[in-house]
Enzyme design. Structure first.
Site, PDB file in Angstrom:
ATOM      1  N   TYR A   1      28.692  32.345  37.958  1.00  0.00           N
ATOM      2  CA  TYR A   1      29.428  31.296  38.654  1.00  0.00           C
ATOM      3  C   TYR A   1      28.510  30.158  39.077  1.00  0.00           C
ATOM      4  O   TYR A   1      27.318  30.345  39.288  1.00  0.00           O
ATOM      5  CB  TYR A   1      30.142  31.875  39.882  1.00  0.00           C
ATOM      6  CG  TYR A   1      31.086  33.014  39.555  1.00  0.00           C
ATOM      7  CD1 TYR A   1      31.528  33.247  38.254  1.00  0.00           C
ATOM      8  CD2 TYR A   1      31.530  33.875  40.549  1.00  0.00           C
ATOM      9  CE1 TYR A   1      32.389  34.281  37.963  1.00  0.00           C
ATOM     10  CE2 TYR A   1      32.397  34.920  40.270  1.00  0.00           C
ATOM     11  CZ  TYR A   1      32.814  35.124  38.977  1.00  0.00           C
ATOM     12  OH  TYR A   1      33.659  36.162  38.686  1.00  0.00           O
TER      13      TYR A   1
ATOM     14  N   GLU B   1      47.256  40.477  59.783  1.00  0.00           N
ATOM     15  CA  GLU B   1      47.981  39.521  58.945  1.00  0.00           C
ATOM     16  C   GLU B   1      48.285  38.206  59.648  1.00  0.00           C
ATOM     17  O   GLU B   1      48.597  37.207  58.987  1.00  0.00           O
ATOM     18  CB  GLU B   1      49.281  40.130  58.433  1.00  0.00           C
ATOM     19  CG  GLU B   1      49.112  41.165  57.342  1.00  0.00           C
ATOM     20  CD  GLU B   1      49.029  42.581  57.870  1.00  0.00           C
ATOM     21  OE1 GLU B   1      48.955  42.741  59.121  1.00  0.00           O
ATOM     22  OE2 GLU B   1      49.042  43.536  57.059  1.00  0.00           O
TER      23      GLU B   1
END
Length: 386
Positions: free
Chosen positions: A296, A366
């Protein structure tokens, strides 16, 4: 950061989506169940048309009522080969696989953002492109997306991405202009010698001895070939050699990882690794062949977009992150258009969400996904798209 009522009301939906996705982790380019789920939810939100990329990737476009720029938001999809303990009601159902890097949250957050944009489509200027990308963990899905012309096909002007990150407190948004995450690569040095009886080493060329000396010599690359004002890492984690204890080894293989924050430094490392490996092996009568897997690129945030993230987060929620030697294939999108990547803090000591990425204990509240959705929405506002 203030959470809009429309976004706050999505908490139950986003939580449900995250937990459904968490149960179905799949390896890169094989995220078939995950892709099916994503496409079904996009349809639920009124997005019936989408393009399939590389079988499991999905790209959807939301067109605004007025002209403007095209902003792309990306989520990665793949899981990791990690065994998850059965410690929650939504543990992985795929043995040996786990969403241990937060990609389940990235997808759930982007799906929630898709619903938000659709609900506000009458105010949208320009286009929002939603990218659900496979194989970030490897071998990398962003590069083939870019090589396949995703930027040109959709006329993308800006790329935006995030990553859940437990080194920042829950709800914090962390970013920086310029190099934020490293360029990375894998290096393999294969050393060839000549076998002989261990009691008569003078008749052989010891690949074990050459490999040990090569590892020691290569550890000088960063300290002696790279400026102390630059940052670089070269680490070798694997060495295999020989077949039996009383035979001089004929072959040895050394494997490692390399990272840097600039292409110039990275290529200097490549050159010096080749030179030092060959020279050191030769000193022991052996030969060395070096192979690189260039992976990358540097995650290099466009300064203007980094400032946009700071404004979108607000002074109370924003932190300037230091650069990290971890890597991200989001960097390939930045080679085609301005892009910005930021961290979404998930650390919560009170709830025990402190495990690092790629740990079998990694988890998060969450609620942080609402902060991610709100930041995406605020970025659109800062870009005059909403």
């Amino acid at each position: 950061m203030n959470i809009e009522k429309k976004i706050a009301e999505m908490k139950e939906l986003v939580t449900e989506m995250r937990r459904c996705l968490h149960r179905m982790p799949e390896e890169g380019f094989r995220e078939y169940s995950t892709a099916e789920y994503i496409r079904r939810k996009l349809g639920d939100f009124g997005i019936e048309k989408y393009d399939v990329w590389m079988e499991t990737g999905t790209v959807a476009v939301i067109e605004g009522e007025k002209p403007g720029i095209t902003a792309a938001f990306r989520a990665d999809m793949d899981g990791l080969p990690v065994n998850e303990p059965l410690c929650s009601g939504f543990s992985s159902k795929n043995a040996g696989m786990m969403h241990a890097c937060g990609h389940d949250g990235h997808m759930a957050g982007l799906l929630g953002f898709a619903k938000y944009v659709m609900d506000n489509r009458d105010r949208l200027c320009g286009k929002v492109v939603l990218i659900f990308q496979p194989a970030e963990e490897g071998p990398g899905g962003a590069e083939p997306f870019v090589n396949g012309g995703i930027t040109e096909k959709y006329g993308i002007d800006k790329y935006i991405g995030l990553h859940i990150f437990p080194e920042f407190e829950q709800g914090k948004i962390a970013c920086r202009p310029g190099a934020m995450m490293a360029r990375n690569g894998e290096v393999t040095v294969s050393i060839a010698g000549r076998s002989a009886h261990g009691a008569q080493p003078q008749q052989g060329r010891d690949a074990v001895l050459a490999a040990a000396a090569t590892v020691m010599a290569l550890n000088t690359v960063v300290s002696r070939s790279i400026s102390p004002l630059e940052s670089a890492v070269l680490s070798f984690g694997e060495l295999k050699a020989g077949t039996v204890r009383n035979v001089v080894a004929e072959n040895a293989v050394i494997k490692g990882t390399m990272r840097a924050f600039s292409d110039e430094v990275y290529m200097t490392m490549v050159k010096r690794i080749e030179e030092i490996a060959a020279g050191t092996a030769a000193a022991y009568g052996c030969s060395a062949e070096t192979e690189f897997n260039h992976m990358y690129r540097v995650v290099d945030n466009e300064p203007g977009l980094a400032e946009t993230v700071r404004k979108a987060a607000g002074e109370d929620s924003f932190e300037l992150t230091p650069p990290y030697m971890i890597a991200e294939d989001f960097s390939f999108y930045q080679t085609k258009a301005d892009g910005v990547f930021f961290f979404l803090g998930s650390r919560n000591d009170e709830k025990g969400f402190t495990a690092p990425l790629h740990s079998s204990s990694f988890n998060f509240d969450e609620e942080i996904l609402l902060y991610g959705i709100q930041t995406f929405a605020n970025i659109l506002k800062e870009l005059k798209c909403l």
